[in-house]
Design a protein around this motif. Structure first.
Motif, PDB file in Angstrom:
ATOM      1  N   TYR A   1      28.868  12.593   8.092  1.00  0.00           N
ATOM      2  CA  TYR A   1      29.360  11.081   7.423  1.00  0.00           C
ATOM      3  C   TYR A   1      27.695  10.431   7.572  1.00  0.00           C
ATOM      4  O   TYR A   1      27.046  10.205   9.055  1.00  0.00           O
ATOM      5  N   LYS A   2      27.036   9.581   6.777  1.00  0.00           N
ATOM      6  CA  LYS A   2      26.857   7.997   6.982  1.00  0.00           C
ATOM      7  C   LYS A   2      27.029   6.850   6.606  1.00  0.00           C
ATOM      8  O   LYS A   2      28.017   6.790   5.333  1.00  0.00           O
ATOM      9  N   LEU A   3      26.941   6.464   7.221  1.00  0.00           N
ATOM     10  CA  LEU A   3      27.357   5.080   7.041  1.00  0.00           C
ATOM     11  C   LEU A   3      26.691   3.843   7.540  1.00  0.00           C
ATOM     12  O   LEU A   3      25.579   3.619   7.962  1.00  0.00           O
ATOM     13  N   VAL A   4      27.225   3.560   5.748  1.00  0.00           N
ATOM     14  CA  VAL A   4      25.758   2.048   5.662  1.00  0.00           C
ATOM     15  C   VAL A   4      26.774   0.589   4.815  1.00  0.00           C
ATOM     16  O   VAL A   4      27.374   0.518   5.021  1.00  0.00           O
ATOM     17  N   SER A   5      25.991   0.380   5.717  1.00  0.00           N
ATOM     18  CA  SER A   5      26.661  -1.417   6.152  1.00  0.00           C
ATOM     19  C   SER A   5      26.207  -1.959   4.346  1.00  0.00           C
ATOM     20  O   SER A   5      24.757  -2.084   4.222  1.00  0.00           O
ATOM     21  N   ARG A   6      27.176  -2.708   3.017  1.00  0.00           N
ATOM     22  CA  ARG A   6      26.337  -2.530   1.812  1.00  0.00           C
ATOM     23  C   ARG A   6      26.077  -4.069   1.921  1.00  0.00           C
ATOM     24  O   ARG A   6      26.069  -4.954   2.661  1.00  0.00           O
TER      25      ARG A   6
END
Length: 285
Positions: free
Chosen positions: A236-241
């Motif tokens: 999983y790569k969590l990226v702040s939109r």
């Protein structure tokens, strides 16, 4: 001599003729093999990029910092700061924005709104642990990992942590304990976990923030997806939109193209200019 005659023309001047010469010179000494061809017995790996929607309070803080940094840097540019000094200031501003996209408290300790990204990471880790799985959590920012670890422990998870500050004598016992199954989650700083670790107990990997060089993330993921792994690995790569993190991901494609250009002698290499860094800073504006 190499820097002046080869590196600068290729990275800065995008000199494809010089790139072809470099590729021809190193070709006889280089055997490039992908992980898939060398380790055919590796289980499958899935990558999921998940965009995290910041809260209104987080978003306001991020936008305010972005606009403040852009205005300050524009003033410094007009003031004709030396290019090297301006670039250092620009990179420092980008780092603050990257921290803000992870957890506002890294930039503003007085912020009481918490971190949406940490909440999502805890939610994922709990789901995985409840199913009997073990998780690696990577970030570049050790202070951020401290906050993540505290939240994971509050959620009742067993958490280990490894950073560049962990004494050498303590690393092996921590790693062995995780491999035995004594911990549900292993928080690792990206630089400390880039090479030399065998963490095949984990079948899930969470990257909390994208790093400039995608190869660093790949090496970190390979701590779980390597010889000895018997389960499929999900990353999983969590990226702040709407933040600089999305812009960094777009850069990753160019970085991969540069690596292929050097190794295979094709493609147009591309260096990151100050103008492009300014574009990253203004991303989402």
């Amino acid at each position: 001599a190499f820097r002046e005659q080869v590196r600068k023309p290729i990275e800065g001047g995008r000199d494809e003729d010089r790139l072809a010469v470099l590729s021809a010179l190193i070709g006889p000494f280089l055997l490039r093999r992908t992980r898939a061809s060398v380790l055919e017995e590796l289980p499958p790996r899935e990558e999921i990029t998940e965009e995290v929607e910041l809260s209104l309070a987080e978003r306001r803080r991020y936008v305010a910092l972005r606009d403040e940094c852009a205005k300050h840097l524009e003033t410094q540019k007009i003031g004709r700061k030396p290019p090297s000094q301006f670039r250092i200031m620009l990179l420092a501003a980008l780092t603050r924005l990257r921290q803000m996209a992870c957890d506002v408290r890294l930039v503003d300790p007085e912020f009481a709104g918490g971190s949406t990204k940490i909440a999502r990471a805890v939610e994922l880790a709990r789901q995985m642990a409840d199913e009997g799985n073990h998780v690696l959590v990577f970030s570049q920012f050790t202070q951020f990992l401290d906050n993540v670890r505290a939240s994971l422990e509050e959620a009742g998870l067993r958490v280990a942590m490894l950073t560049g500050e962990t004494p050498t004598t303590e690393r092996r016992p921590i790693i062995d304990a995780f491999q035995r199954g004594d911990f549900d989650v292993f928080c690792v700083s990206l630089l400390a976990g880039g090479t030399g670790l065998n963490l095949t107990r984990a079948s899930y990997v969470i990257h909390l923030d994208p790093w400039w060089n995608p190869a660093a993330e790949e090496q970190a993921t390979a701590r779980a997806h390597r010889m000895g792994q018997t389960h499929p690995v999900t990353v999983y790569k969590l990226v702040s939109r709407g933040t600089i993190e999305q812009a960094v991901l777009e850069m990753h494609a160019d970085k991969r193209q540069l690596a292929s250009a050097v190794l295979e002698g094709k493609g147009s290499p591309k260096a990151i200019t100050s103008a492009e860094l300014l574009g990253l800073l203004r991303f989402g504006g």
